[in-house]
Design an enzyme around this catalytic site. Structure first.
Site, PDB file in Angstrom:
ATOM      1  N   ARG A  10       0.830  -1.204   0.000  1.00 57.97           N
ATOM      2  CA  ARG A  10       0.000   0.000   0.000  1.00 57.97           C
ATOM      3  C   ARG A  10       0.866   1.256   0.000  1.00 57.97           C
ATOM      4  NH1 ARG A  10      -0.703   4.747   2.725  1.00 57.97           N
ATOM      5  NH2 ARG A  10      -0.259   3.647   4.688  1.00 57.97           N
ATOM      6  N   ASP A  11       1.571   1.508   1.081  1.00 55.59           N
ATOM      7  CA  ASP A  11       2.309   2.761   1.221  1.00 55.59           C
ATOM      8  C   ASP A  11       3.488   2.835   0.255  1.00 55.59           C
ATOM      9  OD1 ASP A  11       2.907   5.238   2.175  1.00 55.59           O
ATOM     10  OD2 ASP A  11       3.687   4.584   4.100  1.00 55.59           O
ATOM     11  N   HIS A 202       4.132   4.023  12.897  1.00 52.25           N
ATOM     12  CA  HIS A 202       4.359   3.992  11.444  1.00 52.25           C
ATOM     13  C   HIS A 202       5.454   5.014  11.180  1.00 52.25           C
ATOM     14  CE1 HIS A 202       3.145   3.652   7.132  1.00 52.25           C
ATOM     15  NE2 HIS A 202       3.662   4.879   7.109  1.00 52.25           N
ATOM     16  N   HIS A 204       8.892   6.644   9.110  1.00 52.78           N
ATOM     17  CA  HIS A 204       9.617   6.842   7.863  1.00 52.78           C
ATOM     18  C   HIS A 204      11.090   7.095   8.183  1.00 52.78           C
ATOM     19  CE1 HIS A 204       6.077   7.819   4.948  1.00 52.78           C
ATOM     20  NE2 HIS A 204       5.763   6.872   5.802  1.00 52.78           N
ATOM     21  N   CYS A 235       4.764   9.632   1.187  1.00 49.98           N
ATOM     22  CA  CYS A 235       3.421  10.204   1.106  1.00 49.98           C
ATOM     23  C   CYS A 235       3.384  11.174  -0.060  1.00 49.98           C
ATOM     24  CB  CYS A 235       3.049  10.932   2.398  1.00 49.98           C
ATOM     25  SG  CYS A 235       1.429  11.741   2.303  1.00 49.98           S
ATOM     26  N   ASN A 244       9.907   4.561   3.662  1.00 45.04           N
ATOM     27  CA  ASN A 244       9.431   3.935   4.895  1.00 45.04           C
ATOM     28  C   ASN A 244      10.576   3.223   5.609  1.00 45.04           C
ATOM     29  OD1 ASN A 244       6.319   3.944   5.201  1.00 45.04           O
ATOM     30  ND2 ASN A 244       6.646   3.601   3.020  1.00 45.04           N
TER      31      ASN A 244
END
Length: 303
Positions: A10-11, A202, A204, A235, A244
Site C-alpha cells: 500500500r504505502d 508507522h 519513515h 506520502c 518507509n
C-alpha cells in the site's frame, strides 16, 4: 512478540508512478507470508482515478484471505472506502487522520471536525461488519506544510477519535520529522489518555532515524511496527517525505536483539527479487540485504 506489519503493497506502491502487475503483488504477499510476516496492508480503497496503483486492492484482499494465519488489512480514506473494504472481506482497516489540518485538507479534503465525523461513521460500519478499525494519527511528529505539530493537539484529537469509535491507534511519522526523545514523549502522552489502544508506530526513514525511533517506541511499550520491504514508499501529499522504515533492517534489529517476530530474515530478503523483477530500476533500500546478517546472528536470536 513484536508484530511487524508490512505496508509496502500500500504505502510503498502508492508512492511510485508505475503500477505493479497483480500477479507480482500476489507473489510478493504470498512470499512474505511464507517468511513469517503475519500482517500485510495489501492496498487502499481509494478511487482508481486518483491512485491507479491501488485499483486491484479488492482482488488482493480476496487472494490474501486464502493465506492461513495472515491478517489482511487495508487503508480507507472515507465511508465509501470503508464500505468497499468490508465488501472485499478485510480483517481490519485503518483511516488516516492527519494532525496537521493543512495536510488533512490536502490529503483527504477534510477539516479536523469533518474527519471526526468520518471516523464515527467508519467505526459504525466496522462494528456492524465485525471488522477491526484503527486510526492512524498521521503527521503526528511534524508536517512539511505546517512545521511542528503541538503535542497537546495530537492528544486532543486522539481522544476525540477514541470517543468516535477507534479501536486502535498508530502514531505516524509521515514526514520523517520524529526523533527518539519525541517518540517517547508522544507515546507517553497519548497513552495516558487512550491507554493500550495505542499499539503502533508507522515510521519513515527520511532522515535516517527510523530504527532509532522504533527502538524508542519499543521501550515505551509499542508492540507493532509498520515497515515496507526495500523501504519503498512515502506520502504523495507530503513534499520531501520518502522512504518507509525498511522491513529487512527492522527484522534484523529485532531478531538479533532476541525479540520474537516469527519472521525468517533470509527468506524475507529473498522476497526483494520479486520487487526487482516487477519494478526494474526502482530504488530499493536497506543495509541488511547488502551486508547480510552477522555471523553470530542465529546465536543472538537464541539469547
Amino acid at each position: 512478540m513484536i508484530l511487524v506489519s508490512e505496508v509496502g503493497p500500500r504505502d510503498g506502491l502508492q508512492s511510485i508512478s508505475r503500477v505493479m502487475p497483480l500477479a507480482a503483488k500476489k507473489a510478493w504477499i504470498a512470499a512474505e507470508a511464507a517468511a513469517g510476516v503475519r500482517e500485510i496492508e495489501v492496498g487502499s480503497f481509494v478511487p482508481p482515478s486518483l491512485l491507479p496503483q491501488m485499483a486491484d486492492t479488492a482482488e488482493l484482499v480476496e487472494f490474501a484471505r486464502t493465506i492461513p494465519g495472515l491478517n489482511v488489512v487495508a487503508l480507507v480514506p472515507n465511508v465509501k472506502g470503508a464500505a468497499r473494504a468490508v465488501a472485499a472481506g478485510v480483517h481490519g482497516m485503518s483511516i488516516p487522520f492527519s494532525m496537521s489540518e493543512t495536510h488533512s485538507l490536502k490529503n483527504v479534503r477534510k477539516s479536523h471536525a469533518e474527519m471526526i465525523d468520518e471516523i464515527g461513521a467508519v467505526a459504525a460500519i466496522a462494528r456492524a461488519a465485525g471488522v477491526h478499525f484503527a486510526v492512524g494519527l498521521s503527521t503526528a511528529f511534524g508536517c512539511t506544510m505546517e512545521g511542528a505539530v503541538p503535542q497537546d493537539r495530537v492528544v486532543r484529537l486522539a481522544v476525540a477519535a477514541a470517543e468516535a469509535g477507534a479501536a486502535e491507534f498508530s502514531l505516524s511519522d509521515t514526514t520523517g520529522y520524529a526523533d527518539p526523545a519525541q517518540v517517547k514523549r508522544l507515546v507517553r502522552a497519548v497513552r495516558a489518555e487512550v491507554g493500550e489502544r495505542l499499539t503502533t508506530l508507522h515510521l519513515h526513514n527520511t532522515r535516517g532515524l527510523g530504527l532509532a525511533n522504533a527502538l524508542a517506541g519499543l521501550e515505551e511499550g509499542i508492540t507493532t511496527l509498520d515497515a515496507s520491504l526495500g523501504g519503498l514508499g512515502g506520502c504523495p501529499f507530503a513534499p520531501g517525505a520518502s522512504g518507509n522504515l525498511v522491513t529487512e533492517d527492522l527484522v534484523l534489529m529485532l531478531n538479533s536483539m532476541g525479540l520474537e517476530t516469527g519472521i525468517d530474515l533470509e527468506k524475507l530478503i529473498d522476497v526483494r527479487a520479486i520487487l526487482a523483477e516487477a519494478l526494474p530500476g526502482e530504488p530499493l533500500y536497506g543495509f541488511t540485504p547488502d551486508a547480510g546478517p552477522m555471523l553470530d546472528y542465529h546465536e543472538r536470536m537464541a539469547k
